[in-house]
Design a protein around this motif. Sequence first.
Motif, PDB file in Angstrom:
ATOM      1  N   VAL A 223       0.908  -1.156  -0.019  1.00  0.00           N
ATOM      2  CA  VAL A 223       0.335  -0.115  -0.052  1.00  0.00           C
ATOM      3  C   VAL A 223       0.944   1.281  -0.010  1.00  0.00           C
ATOM      4  O   VAL A 223       1.669   1.307   1.021  1.00  0.00           O
ATOM      5  N   GLY A 224       0.662   2.229  -1.021  1.00  0.00           N
ATOM      6  CA  GLY A 224       1.442   3.380  -0.877  1.00  0.00           C
ATOM      7  C   GLY A 224       2.772   3.155  -1.541  1.00  0.00           C
ATOM      8  O   GLY A 224       3.634   4.090  -1.669  1.00  0.00           O
ATOM      9  N   GLY A 225       3.096   2.057  -2.169  1.00  0.00           N
ATOM     10  CA  GLY A 225       4.614   1.710  -2.716  1.00  0.00           C
ATOM     11  C   GLY A 225       5.567   1.829  -1.570  1.00  0.00           C
ATOM     12  O   GLY A 225       6.832   2.096  -2.065  1.00  0.00           O
ATOM     13  N   THR A 226       5.353   1.495  -0.332  1.00  0.00           N
ATOM     14  CA  THR A 226       6.446   1.876   0.580  1.00  0.00           C
ATOM     15  C   THR A 226       6.962   0.523   1.427  1.00  0.00           C
ATOM     16  O   THR A 226       7.802   0.450   2.144  1.00  0.00           O
ATOM     17  N   GLY A 227       6.263  -0.634   0.733  1.00  0.00           N
ATOM     18  CA  GLY A 227       6.731  -1.991   1.321  1.00  0.00           C
ATOM     19  C   GLY A 227       8.146  -2.526   0.630  1.00  0.00           C
ATOM     20  O   GLY A 227       8.429  -2.178  -0.295  1.00  0.00           O
ATOM     21  N   GLY A 228       8.577  -3.091   1.496  1.00  0.00           N
ATOM     22  CA  GLY A 228       9.990  -3.823   1.266  1.00  0.00           C
ATOM     23  C   GLY A 228       9.968  -5.337   0.968  1.00  0.00           C
ATOM     24  O   GLY A 228       9.866  -6.208   1.607  1.00  0.00           O
ATOM     25  N   PHE A 229      10.081  -5.502  -0.558  1.00  0.00           N
ATOM     26  CA  PHE A 229       9.635  -6.792  -0.988  1.00  0.00           C
ATOM     27  C   PHE A 229      10.828  -7.867  -0.518  1.00  0.00           C
ATOM     28  O   PHE A 229      10.447  -9.083  -0.025  1.00  0.00           O
ATOM     29  N   VAL A 230      12.122  -7.545  -0.551  1.00  0.00           N
ATOM     30  CA  VAL A 230      13.283  -8.330  -0.176  1.00  0.00           C
ATOM     31  C   VAL A 230      13.011  -8.503   1.350  1.00  0.00           C
ATOM     32  O   VAL A 230      13.341  -9.455   1.784  1.00  0.00           O
ATOM     33  N   ALA A 231      12.641  -7.475   2.197  1.00  0.00           N
ATOM     34  CA  ALA A 231      12.651  -7.799   3.755  1.00  0.00           C
ATOM     35  C   ALA A 231      11.330  -8.688   3.894  1.00  0.00           C
ATOM     36  O   ALA A 231      11.637  -9.479   4.793  1.00  0.00           O
ATOM     37  N   ALA A 232      10.391  -8.484   3.474  1.00  0.00           N
ATOM     38  CA  ALA A 232       9.337  -9.498   3.374  1.00  0.00           C
ATOM     39  C   ALA A 232       9.585 -10.833   3.041  1.00  0.00           C
ATOM     40  O   ALA A 232       9.307 -11.975   3.879  1.00  0.00           O
ATOM     41  N   MET A 233      10.449 -11.126   1.924  1.00  0.00           N
ATOM     42  CA  MET A 233      10.672 -12.399   1.528  1.00  0.00           C
ATOM     43  C   MET A 233      11.811 -13.091   2.655  1.00  0.00           C
ATOM     44  O   MET A 233      11.589 -14.279   2.812  1.00  0.00           O
ATOM     45  N   LEU A 234      12.451 -12.333   2.985  1.00  0.00           N
ATOM     46  CA  LEU A 234      13.467 -12.973   4.217  1.00  0.00           C
ATOM     47  C   LEU A 234      12.715 -13.394   5.464  1.00  0.00           C
ATOM     48  O   LEU A 234      12.691 -14.383   5.679  1.00  0.00           O
ATOM     49  N   LEU A 235      11.391 -12.564   5.668  1.00  0.00           N
ATOM     50  CA  LEU A 235      10.731 -12.982   6.703  1.00  0.00           C
ATOM     51  C   LEU A 235      10.048 -14.319   6.624  1.00  0.00           C
ATOM     52  O   LEU A 235       9.887 -15.103   7.418  1.00  0.00           O
ATOM     53  N   VAL A 236       9.499 -14.264   5.103  1.00  0.00           N
ATOM     54  CA  VAL A 236       8.710 -15.510   4.833  1.00  0.00           C
ATOM     55  C   VAL A 236       9.764 -16.867   4.736  1.00  0.00           C
ATOM     56  O   VAL A 236       9.055 -17.833   4.948  1.00  0.00           O
ATOM     57  N   ILE A 237      10.831 -16.508   4.296  1.00  0.00           N
ATOM     58  CA  ILE A 237      11.749 -17.599   4.110  1.00  0.00           C
ATOM     59  C   ILE A 237      11.957 -18.279   5.521  1.00  0.00           C
ATOM     60  O   ILE A 237      12.095 -19.417   5.817  1.00  0.00           O
ATOM     61  N   PHE A 238      12.363 -17.585   6.734  1.00  0.00           N
ATOM     62  CA  PHE A 238      12.216 -17.832   7.990  1.00  0.00           C
ATOM     63  C   PHE A 238      10.907 -18.658   8.634  1.00  0.00           C
ATOM     64  O   PHE A 238      11.010 -19.421   9.086  1.00  0.00           O
ATOM     65  N   MET A 239       9.740 -17.976   7.957  1.00  0.00           N
ATOM     66  CA  MET A 239       8.632 -18.593   8.292  1.00  0.00           C
ATOM     67  C   MET A 239       8.341 -19.895   7.812  1.00  0.00           C
ATOM     68  O   MET A 239       8.177 -20.896   8.471  1.00  0.00           O
ATOM     69  N   ILE A 240       8.813 -20.395   6.397  1.00  0.00           N
ATOM     70  CA  ILE A 240       8.741 -21.806   5.885  1.00  0.00           C
ATOM     71  C   ILE A 240       9.867 -22.498   6.024  1.00  0.00           C
ATOM     72  O   ILE A 240       9.747 -23.661   5.993  1.00  0.00           O
ATOM     73  N   ALA A 241      11.164 -22.113   6.527  1.00  0.00           N
ATOM     74  CA  ALA A 241      12.238 -22.778   6.725  1.00  0.00           C
ATOM     75  C   ALA A 241      12.082 -23.959   7.893  1.00  0.00           C
ATOM     76  O   ALA A 241      11.086 -23.921   8.462  1.00  0.00           O
ATOM     77  N   GLN A 242      12.990 -24.991   7.561  1.00  0.00           N
ATOM     78  CA  GLN A 242      12.830 -26.123   8.159  1.00  0.00           C
ATOM     79  C   GLN A 242      11.962 -27.195   7.845  1.00  0.00           C
ATOM     80  O   GLN A 242      11.742 -27.980   8.733  1.00  0.00           O
TER      81      GLN A 242
END
Length: 487
Positions: A223-242
């Motif tokens: 929303v508003g073009g203020t999101g960080g795609f890479v930062a969010a990706m890293l969080l999701v990788i942590f969420m799915i990992a293991q």
Amino acid sequence: MSVTQPSTPEERRDNPAASRPPGSVDDSPTLRKSAIGLRESTIISMAGAAPGQVVAVSLAPLIVASSYGFIPSIIVASIAMLCIAVAFQRMNLWEQDCGGPYAWVGRAVGPRAGFGVGWILVVTFVVSLIINFVSIGPAVLALVGFDPNSQWGTVIATTVLGAFLTAFAVIGVQLTGRLQLSLAIAEYAVLLLFSALAFWALFANDRPNSVHPTWAWLSPSGVGGTGGFVAAMLLVIFMIAQWDTSIYLSEETERAETNPGKAVIIAVIVLGVMYTLICFAFATVAPPEAMEQHSTNAAVFVAEELTGTGWAKAMALAVVASVLAATQATIVGLARIMLAMGRDKVLPSVFGKVHRKFQTPAASTLLIGGLGIAATWVYILASSVAHALDLLIATVGFLFACYYALTALAAAWALRDRVLSNWRDALLGGVLPLVGAVLLGWVAIACAVDFATAEWMALAALSALGVVMYLIAKYRYRAPILRSPKY
């Protein structure tokens, strides 16, 4: 017997003895064969990712980091992980070893590379173990109505439950599978129930406090073009990992060549769908400011907003079930990785032993459980050491991305002779592993660029310790695999 070229999956199935590295120890007793089926294997892989726990602690940071544009991040990260899971599935066909990537990379590339990946595996699992153990106490205290910030309450709860989970892991993998199945039923039922309630409140009841989604939620920049795609990706990788925990139980799984590989693929797909559904539903319940105020357990806050404090206990129970399941899955997986490395004498040979009665790596399991309990005591009661552990925890997403990417590259290399034989092998053995490796490699590099000096020092310390362990394995333990150019 030394080989200069990795054999094909079909050759490995016809001659399983050829998979053993020179000098490996054929201990008796061995791990219990065919102890768990595909269902338990899949559940254990999903438990390693801890859906309830990571949603509770990662939802608010994910919303803030992506500015609600988390759906593209979840989809892309899930696709990357699915590509890696396919690589793991192909490598498990090639060789069934409880060391997983440690054994595969060593055989495909060389023993030094194998040791390096094995070391990263041990570090990531140990850091995950610490995260899980530290989370047990507050989650349980909050469930039973005590102060989750109580230091001694956290220590006592973690010690009792940690000892219980370790004992289950020592007694047998079948008992572990039954416990994991029971915890999963409680966890997933509650998460999906509250997701349905969130959608009902949004679309049927038009709840006043709900955040209404827009098309911008499907944009990588949010929303508003203020999101960080890479930062969010890293969080999701942590969420799915293991999600790969079932691979380390391959020697104990029915149809060891196929079931562990199927389990990781199913686990990644289900986790990707669940995270998309649950995060989308929960994000609509309250504005981001309220989510940030309850970021330590956003899932329970969502349940309270939807149903009040009484029913929110069910969500607290789901989070506890998730923490317990993830902790035990980490103990079990790490014990098998250490068993494989102990059999190859790159760790003390005691870790390569299997208990005669229980047919589990009891020594490794007891050490890991004790380590988790001790780390919790230190983390809670010694603030100076806790800061050092926090630095390690900050690097765990980077380390996960590294070892998944390296394993995928090794898979493409190991099966390179088959890639040109037909389109199916080209896709599954070449294209998908490389796509997954590139995506995760890109995220790892982008993450490393933002590391502070302290985080780089933590990684440097881990690397230096890995070199020391390698030298000890080569010159003190005289590990046979480290004296061979290739397994």
